[in-house]
Motif scaffolding. Structure first.
Motif, PDB file in Angstrom:
ATOM      1  N   PRO A  65       0.797  -1.229   0.000  1.00  0.00           N
ATOM      2  CA  PRO A  65       0.000   0.000   0.000  1.00  0.00           C
ATOM      3  C   PRO A  65       0.826   1.275   0.000  1.00  0.00           C
ATOM      4  O   PRO A  65       0.366   2.306  -0.496  1.00  0.00           O
ATOM      5  CB  PRO A  65      -0.839  -0.113   1.281  1.00  0.00           C
ATOM      6  CG  PRO A  65      -0.052  -1.019   2.171  1.00  0.00           C
ATOM      7  CD  PRO A  65       0.593  -1.997   1.235  1.00  0.00           C
ATOM      8  N   GLY A  68       1.213   1.716  -3.611  1.00  0.00           N
ATOM      9  CA  GLY A  68      -0.060   1.880  -4.312  1.00  0.00           C
ATOM     10  C   GLY A  68      -0.723   3.209  -4.047  1.00  0.00           C
ATOM     11  O   GLY A  68      -1.162   3.902  -4.980  1.00  0.00           O
ATOM     12  N   LEU A  69      -0.808   3.608  -2.787  1.00  0.00           N
ATOM     13  CA  LEU A  69      -1.475   4.862  -2.459  1.00  0.00           C
ATOM     14  C   LEU A  69      -0.645   6.056  -2.912  1.00  0.00           C
ATOM     15  O   LEU A  69      -1.193   7.082  -3.327  1.00  0.00           O
ATOM     16  CB  LEU A  69      -1.765   4.926  -0.960  1.00  0.00           C
ATOM     17  CG  LEU A  69      -2.660   3.795  -0.438  1.00  0.00           C
ATOM     18  CD1 LEU A  69      -2.957   3.976   1.042  1.00  0.00           C
ATOM     19  CD2 LEU A  69      -3.966   3.700  -1.226  1.00  0.00           C
ATOM     20  N   LEU A  72      -1.320   6.728  -6.603  1.00  0.00           N
ATOM     21  CA  LEU A  72      -2.560   7.452  -6.896  1.00  0.00           C
ATOM     22  C   LEU A  72      -2.358   8.956  -6.785  1.00  0.00           C
ATOM     23  O   LEU A  72      -2.840   9.723  -7.630  1.00  0.00           O
ATOM     24  CB  LEU A  72      -3.663   6.992  -5.945  1.00  0.00           C
ATOM     25  CG  LEU A  72      -3.992   5.498  -5.966  1.00  0.00           C
ATOM     26  CD1 LEU A  72      -5.067   5.168  -4.942  1.00  0.00           C
ATOM     27  CD2 LEU A  72      -4.426   5.054  -7.362  1.00  0.00           C
ATOM     28  N   MET A 113      -6.664  -0.834  -1.180  1.00  0.00           N
ATOM     29  CA  MET A 113      -6.952  -0.137  -2.423  1.00  0.00           C
ATOM     30  C   MET A 113      -8.453   0.063  -2.620  1.00  0.00           C
ATOM     31  O   MET A 113      -8.892   1.118  -3.085  1.00  0.00           O
ATOM     32  CB  MET A 113      -6.352  -0.904  -3.607  1.00  0.00           C
ATOM     33  CG  MET A 113      -6.273  -0.093  -4.886  1.00  0.00           C
ATOM     34  SD  MET A 113      -5.324   1.446  -4.706  1.00  0.00           S
ATOM     35  CE  MET A 113      -3.680   0.797  -4.394  1.00  0.00           C
ATOM     36  N   TYR A 117      -8.920   4.099  -2.988  1.00  0.00           N
ATOM     37  CA  TYR A 117      -8.643   4.449  -4.381  1.00  0.00           C
ATOM     38  C   TYR A 117      -9.109   5.866  -4.711  1.00  0.00           C
ATOM     39  O   TYR A 117      -8.343   6.694  -5.218  1.00  0.00           O
ATOM     40  CB  TYR A 117      -9.316   3.431  -5.302  1.00  0.00           C
ATOM     41  CG  TYR A 117      -9.090   3.656  -6.784  1.00  0.00           C
ATOM     42  CD1 TYR A 117      -7.836   3.487  -7.349  1.00  0.00           C
ATOM     43  CD2 TYR A 117     -10.146   4.002  -7.624  1.00  0.00           C
ATOM     44  CE1 TYR A 117      -7.627   3.665  -8.710  1.00  0.00           C
ATOM     45  CE2 TYR A 117      -9.952   4.185  -8.982  1.00  0.00           C
ATOM     46  CZ  TYR A 117      -8.698   4.020  -9.525  1.00  0.00           C
ATOM     47  OH  TYR A 117      -8.507   4.195 -10.873  1.00  0.00           O
ATOM     48  N   VAL A 623      -3.778  -1.112 -10.322  1.00  0.00           N
ATOM     49  CA  VAL A 623      -3.012   0.099 -10.049  1.00  0.00           C
ATOM     50  C   VAL A 623      -1.518  -0.142 -10.211  1.00  0.00           C
ATOM     51  O   VAL A 623      -0.820   0.599 -10.894  1.00  0.00           O
ATOM     52  CB  VAL A 623      -3.333   0.630  -8.639  1.00  0.00           C
ATOM     53  CG1 VAL A 623      -2.443   1.831  -8.304  1.00  0.00           C
ATOM     54  CG2 VAL A 623      -4.804   1.029  -8.543  1.00  0.00           C
ATOM     55  N   PRO A 685     -11.098  -1.011  -8.239  1.00  0.00           N
ATOM     56  CA  PRO A 685     -10.047  -1.922  -7.782  1.00  0.00           C
ATOM     57  C   PRO A 685     -10.434  -2.657  -6.506  1.00  0.00           C
ATOM     58  O   PRO A 685     -11.121  -2.114  -5.640  1.00  0.00           O
ATOM     59  CB  PRO A 685      -8.850  -0.996  -7.540  1.00  0.00           C
ATOM     60  CG  PRO A 685      -9.447   0.343  -7.312  1.00  0.00           C
ATOM     61  CD  PRO A 685     -10.691   0.397  -8.145  1.00  0.00           C
TER      62      PRO A 685
END
Length: 725
Positions: A65, A68-69, A72, A113, A117, A623, A685
């Protein structure tokens, strides 16, 4: 989750390096700004030097994460991945709650996610628009003429780094509806070349895990726990420990659950703990052995279920089975399993100058330990701080309804004068013998087929030790007496099965039970997919074609059929080389669809070798494809490794396994090859941390059945007729 926004101001935050643009979410769920980073509840911070930091609310245990975050925010803000850093959010469930869990801050259920998201994209988009507006005002041009690329604002003949406009942007009102980029504009989201932000620091040793915390003047505490769950410490003799260099003292914990042993270092604490004699009150202790626990579960399967899970007509199911041309039936048993992360449990606790408490921890669910410490120390919540560190795995173990190891640390600390920090350390033996476990479960299934081999009835009985009942999470998962974690993946299967009846019976907990990577899906997927294979075999039909007949319908079924087709196409289903066999399984968990084909050589008798695993995953918008592939690979290995060799057994209530020699993790040579294929999707997602695990074991079991005519219905496999090369 969709976040509605309203007008508000960005305020200037004073900092040594200059103004910082900080954007976050207010407790009411809308984008917000405030006058200092400490008050903002932020998701993204931007300094006048151009530095951008994502505030990550989901803890990092290896599942991705942090990357991933940050991706974004970087996508919406117009950055390269090397232009953004991350830090973990403070413990504050009013702001950083997992919206899929309610008023709780936590990471789990593969929700990072799915939960965040839109939150993080919207935070990045709002910051982008405000910086562009600030630049437009500074240059006297229209904002529509400007853009941000790689951290640089340009347009209308002007160019400057975004940090130049932070102070002006901090005085502006936030956009009511920041525009999210169209997928056609994505440069980072879905890009397979984007790599993890934490790889370099983990590779060169800069990464700081909870186990790496060493505070000045700290003590190490280890707990001497009873071998049987429920025993209480009533007395101790530390005369032997006094001979150990570095030993400080020992004391019975206030809850009598064990004895805290304090020392100057970990080795001294281990040696002193071994030398201490403890008197235990065994009156409430668990004394059953594994065979008694298994017998209880199997007896429950033969009795009428306590709960009609789906409230279906059992009589209609029995009538369908009675009229079937043939009935396929099997009983399954799944033993207790440990989480066994590479980093054993640990945390460090210290007093702060203002009279508060600071916990250093790879903290998966900050809300639980935060509340527990506030009660133990009789302090307001704002006096408790949690510094979240990286964790070397978890698989669910670092998040318990009782905050067990954090409470141990707090109790060990509260018994001191609080002038020295206390670092609580668990050994590997502690982890395996005194922890929380995936509960033991049994299934008994009878499937009726007509003369053409079609399913006409499905009677499915489940019995085992519930996870959520009796905990603070009961309201989250228990409905009408049914703990959903006991039946998920079976009672809510996407297969369109006629006359299906699912019954559940709870059995007494022999240990502390806990969610384990993929929770109930770890046993329900195995049963559903082995039974579908057995039904296909009895019908004389191809296992893939047979499954697809029961996946014709809505989008849910279409997506499950889609991964099944992709995985089998990529695996060359039915075209295995001579001497090899294939097995297939497909399952939906945590909103994600995964199909896997396991290809093996050898037989159960001569030794099975796993030659190849082919995986297809549909998790909506992908992602970070690189992270998704890694999580599928890890989940496959985790699922297969445990069913091959592992179980937790009890003798008179005490756990038999001690360390990895008798609870053996997956070896690198156990699986020769894994190939992961990601379905292109525009759907929202969903998670990837857990869904790779459930189909792995049944796909292996089905491959073994194809090569050896052995249906493995009790685990682990090595204890039930299977040898591995």
């Amino acid at each position: 989750m969709t976040i509605s926004t309203s007008r508000r101001g960005f305020l200037k935050a004073a900092a040594a390096s200059g103004a910082v643009l900080v954007l976050g979410i207010r407790p009411d769920g809308v984008l917000a700004a405030a006058d200092s980073p400490a008050m903002l509840n932020p998701f993204v911070k931007i300094g006048t030097d151009g530095s951008v930091t994502a505030i990550v609310k989901h803890f990092e245990k290896g599942q991705g994460p942090a990357t991933g975050l940050s991706t974004l925010i970087a996508e919406e803000l117009g950055l390269r991945m090397d232009q953004i850093d991350y830090e973990f959010a403070p413990s504050n469930p009013e702001v950083y709650n997992n919206t899929l869990f309610g008023p709780v801050q936590g990471t789990g259920g593969s929700t990072a996610m799915a939960n965040s998201y839109l939150q993080y994209r919207q935070a990045g988009a709002a910051a982008r628009e405000m910086l562009i507006e600030a630049a437009a005002q500074t240059w006297g041009v229209e904002a529509s003429a400007l853009k941000i690329e790689e951290g640089v604002i340009s347009g209308a003949g002007n160019t400057a780094p975004l940090g130049d406009f932070v102070e002006t942007a901090a005085t502006l009102e936030a956009p009511a509806e920041p525009r999210l980029k169209d997928p056609s504009e994505f440069r980072l989201i879905g890009n397979p070349d984007v790599r993890r932000l934490d790889s370099a620091i983990k590779g060169d040793g800069r990464a700081q895990y909870a186990i790496d915390v060493f505070l000045p003047n700290q003590m190490v505490a280890m707990i001497k726990r009873p071998e049987q769950r429920g025993a209480l410490a009533t007395g101790l003799d530390d005369s032997g420990a006094q001979e150990v260099k570095g030993y400080i003292r020992a004391a019975i914990l206030p809850n009598q659950a064990g004895v805290a042993v304090y020392a100057e270092n970990t080795w001294a604490a281990m040696q002193a703990r071994d030398a201490i004699e403890v008197e235990w009150d065994m009156s409430a202790a668990e004394t059953r052995s594994s065979d008694a626990i298994e017998a209880e579960i199997r007896a429950a399967l033969d009795a009428e279920p306590t709960y009609n899970v789906n409230k279906t007509d059992d009589a209609a199911t029995q009538a369908a089975l009675d009229g079937a041309a043939q009935v396929v039936e099997q009983t399954f048993y799944f033993p207790l399993l440990a989480h066994a992360p590479m980093e054993p449990l640990n945390c460090t606790i210290e007093a702060t100058e203002d009279g508060g408490i600071l916990l250093h921890d790879g903290c998966q669910f900050p809300t639980g330990p935060h509340m527990a410490m506030a009660e133990i120390f009789q302090l307001p919540m704002e006096k408790i701080q949690i510094k979240t560190m990286l964790a070397g795995g978890s698989f669910g173990r670092r998040a318990t309804p009782t905050a067990d190891y954090q409470v141990e640390a707090a109790l060990a600390f509260v018994m001191t004068d609080r002038t020295r920090p206390v670092k609580l350390v668990w050994s590997r033996e502690d982890d395996l013998r005194s922890g929380y476990y995936r509960p033991a479960f049994g299934h008994k299934v009878r499937v009726g087929l007509d003369a053409d081999g079609a399913i006409v009835g499905w009677d499915h009985r489940i019995a085992g030790q519930p996870i959520m009942k009796g905990t603070s999470f009961e309201s989250f998962s228990v409905r009408d007496g049914v703990d959903h974690t006991s039946v998920e993946g079976a009672a809510d299967t996407p297969y369109r099965i006629p006359a299906a009846h699912f019954g559940l019976t709870d059995t007494e907990k022999a240990t502390s039970t806990l969610w384990w990577r993929a929770v109930g899906h770890t046993h329900t997927a195995y049963v559903m997919e082995v039974m579908m294979d057995m039904a296909a075999s009895a019908a004389g039909q191809d296992p893939v074609a047979y499954r697809l007949k029961y996946l014709e319908g809505d989008l849910d079924q279409q997506r499950m059929a889609g991964v099944l087709k992709l995985a089998t196409d990529e695996a060359g289903w039915g075209k295995a080389p001579a001497g090899r066999s294939q097995g297939v399984a497909v399952h939906k968990s945590f909103g994600t669809y995964v199909a896997e084909v396991v290809e093996i050589s050898g037989t159960a008798e001569d030794g099975v070798r796993i030659e190849k695993v082919t995986c297809a995953v549909d998790c909506g918008v992908a992602v970070n494809p690189d992270v998704i592939k890694a999580q599928m690979e890890g989940g496959i290995g985790y699922g297969i490794g445990h069913v091959m060799r592992d179980q937790i057994t009890l003798t008179d209530g005490a756990v038999d396994q001690y360390n990895f020699p008798d609870y053996e993790p997956l070896r690198i040579g156990d699986i020769a090859e894994i190939n992961v294929h990601i379905v292109a999707s525009a759907e929202a997602p969903t998670g990837v941390g857990e869904p790779g695990t459930p189909p792995a074991a049944p796909a292996l079991a089905n491959a073994i059945a194809a090569s050896s005519d052995l249906r493995v219905s009790s685990l682990p496999m090595v204890e039930n007729g299977v040898s591995f090369a």
